[in-house]
Design a protein around this motif. Structure first.
Motif, short mmCIF file in Angstrom:
data_model
loop_
_atom_site.label_atom_id
_atom_site.label_comp_id
_atom_site.label_asym_id
_atom_site.label_seq_id
_atom_site.Cartn_x
_atom_site.Cartn_y
_atom_site.Cartn_z
N VAL A 158 13.49 -12.45 -3.42
CA VAL A 158 12.71 -11.54 -4.26
C VAL A 158 12.90 -10.10 -3.79
O VAL A 158 13.19 -9.20 -4.59
CB VAL A 158 11.21 -11.93 -4.27
CG1 VAL A 158 10.36 -10.83 -4.86
CG2 VAL A 158 11.01 -13.24 -5.02
N HIS A 159 12.76 -9.89 -2.49
CA HIS A 159 12.91 -8.53 -1.95
C HIS A 159 14.33 -8.01 -2.12
O HIS A 159 14.53 -6.88 -2.59
CB HIS A 159 12.52 -8.50 -0.47
CG HIS A 159 11.04 -8.52 -0.23
ND1 HIS A 159 10.24 -7.42 -0.40
CD2 HIS A 159 10.22 -9.52 0.17
CE1 HIS A 159 8.99 -7.74 -0.12
NE2 HIS A 159 8.95 -9.01 0.23
N THR A 160 15.33 -8.81 -1.73
CA THR A 160 16.70 -8.31 -1.79
C THR A 160 17.19 -8.12 -3.22
O THR A 160 17.94 -7.18 -3.49
CB THR A 160 17.66 -9.23 -1.01
OG1 THR A 160 17.59 -10.56 -1.52
CG2 THR A 160 17.33 -9.23 0.48
N SER A 161 16.74 -8.97 -4.14
CA SER A 161 17.11 -8.78 -5.55
C SER A 161 16.53 -7.49 -6.10
O SER A 161 17.20 -6.74 -6.81
CB SER A 161 16.64 -9.97 -6.39
OG SER A 161 17.32 -11.13 -6.02
N ARG A 162 15.27 -7.25 -5.77
CA ARG A 162 14.62 -6.02 -6.24
C ARG A 162 15.31 -4.79 -5.65
O ARG A 162 15.58 -3.82 -6.37
CB ARG A 162 13.14 -6.02 -5.86
CG ARG A 162 12.40 -4.75 -6.27
CD ARG A 162 10.90 -4.95 -6.24
NE ARG A 162 10.17 -3.71 -6.40
CZ ARG A 162 10.12 -2.98 -7.51
NH1 ARG A 162 10.77 -3.38 -8.57
NH2 ARG A 162 9.41 -1.86 -7.55
N ILE A 163 15.60 -4.83 -4.36
CA ILE A 163 16.27 -3.69 -3.72
C ILE A 163 17.65 -3.47 -4.35
O ILE A 163 18.03 -2.33 -4.64
CB ILE A 163 16.36 -3.91 -2.20
CG1 ILE A 163 14.96 -3.76 -1.58
CG2 ILE A 163 17.35 -2.94 -1.55
CD1 ILE A 163 14.86 -4.20 -0.13
N ALA B 54 18.67 -4.25 -7.40
CA ALA B 54 18.51 -3.68 -8.75
C ALA B 54 18.12 -2.21 -8.69
O ALA B 54 18.63 -1.39 -9.47
CB ALA B 54 17.46 -4.48 -9.53
N LEU B 55 17.25 -1.87 -7.75
CA LEU B 55 16.84 -0.47 -7.62
C LEU B 55 17.97 0.41 -7.08
O LEU B 55 18.07 1.58 -7.46
CB LEU B 55 15.59 -0.37 -6.74
CG LEU B 55 14.32 -0.95 -7.38
CD1 LEU B 55 13.19 -1.02 -6.35
CD2 LEU B 55 13.90 -0.14 -8.59
N ARG C 42 20.13 1.15 -10.05
CA ARG C 42 19.46 2.13 -10.92
C ARG C 42 19.50 3.53 -10.32
O ARG C 42 19.79 4.51 -11.02
CB ARG C 42 18.03 1.70 -11.16
CG ARG C 42 17.31 2.58 -12.16
CD ARG C 42 15.92 2.08 -12.43
NE ARG C 42 15.03 3.20 -12.18
CZ ARG C 42 13.77 3.10 -11.87
NH1 ARG C 42 13.21 1.92 -11.76
NH2 ARG C 42 13.03 4.15 -11.67
N GLU D 199 11.27 4.79 -5.67
CA GLU D 199 10.96 3.38 -5.88
C GLU D 199 11.81 2.49 -4.96
O GLU D 199 11.31 1.51 -4.40
CB GLU D 199 11.19 3.01 -7.35
CG GLU D 199 10.53 1.72 -7.74
CD GLU D 199 10.56 1.47 -9.25
OE1 GLU D 199 10.29 0.33 -9.62
OE2 GLU D 199 10.85 2.40 -10.03
N ALA E 205 10.43 -0.02 -2.02
CA ALA E 205 10.83 -1.44 -1.97
C ALA E 205 11.37 -1.79 -0.58
O ALA E 205 11.07 -2.87 -0.05
CB ALA E 205 11.87 -1.73 -3.05
N TYR F 112 9.71 -4.48 2.11
CA TYR F 112 10.47 -5.56 2.75
C TYR F 112 10.34 -5.47 4.27
O TYR F 112 10.13 -6.48 4.94
CB TYR F 112 11.93 -5.48 2.32
CG TYR F 112 12.79 -6.66 2.68
CD1 TYR F 112 12.29 -7.94 2.83
CD2 TYR F 112 14.17 -6.50 2.82
CE1 TYR F 112 13.11 -9.02 3.13
CE2 TYR F 112 15.00 -7.56 3.12
CZ TYR F 112 14.47 -8.82 3.28
OH TYR F 112 15.30 -9.88 3.58
#
Length: 88
Positions: A24-29, A31-32, A35, A48, A52, A56
């Motif tokens: 969850v953390h690495t996927s979010r990081i 994606a950010l 972006r 953001e 993130a 983590y």
């Protein structure tokens, strides 16, 4: 049920949950990062991303050295956001 089988099952479940939390953390990081790199002039993206990374680092999922490195990355990204925000 034998105690050894129960313990092995609990260990497997705990390991699976930890792996999911890391994901969850690495996927979010990830994606950010994508972006923020796509719009490097936008401070919100870097801020953001920094938050993130800090989340983590503070999650308790990482060993001390990795948490410190992730915290430094988070501070770097939030610093970039602050500098870009003040320049706007």
């Amino acid at each position: 049920m034998k105690p050894l089988i129960v313990c092995a099952g609990l260990l497997f479940a705990a390991t699976t949950i930890l792996a999911q939390q890391h994901a969850v953390h690495t996927s979010r990081i990830g994606a950010l990062q994508t972006r923020a790199a796509a719009t490097p002039e936008a401070p919100d993206g870097w801020g953001e991303l920094g938050r993130a990374c800090l989340a983590y680092a503070d999650s308790g999922l990482l060993d001390a050295a990795k948490a410190d490195a992730e915290r430094r990355r988070g501070e770097q990204f939030t610093g970039m956001a602050a500098m870009q925000g003040s320049a706007a």
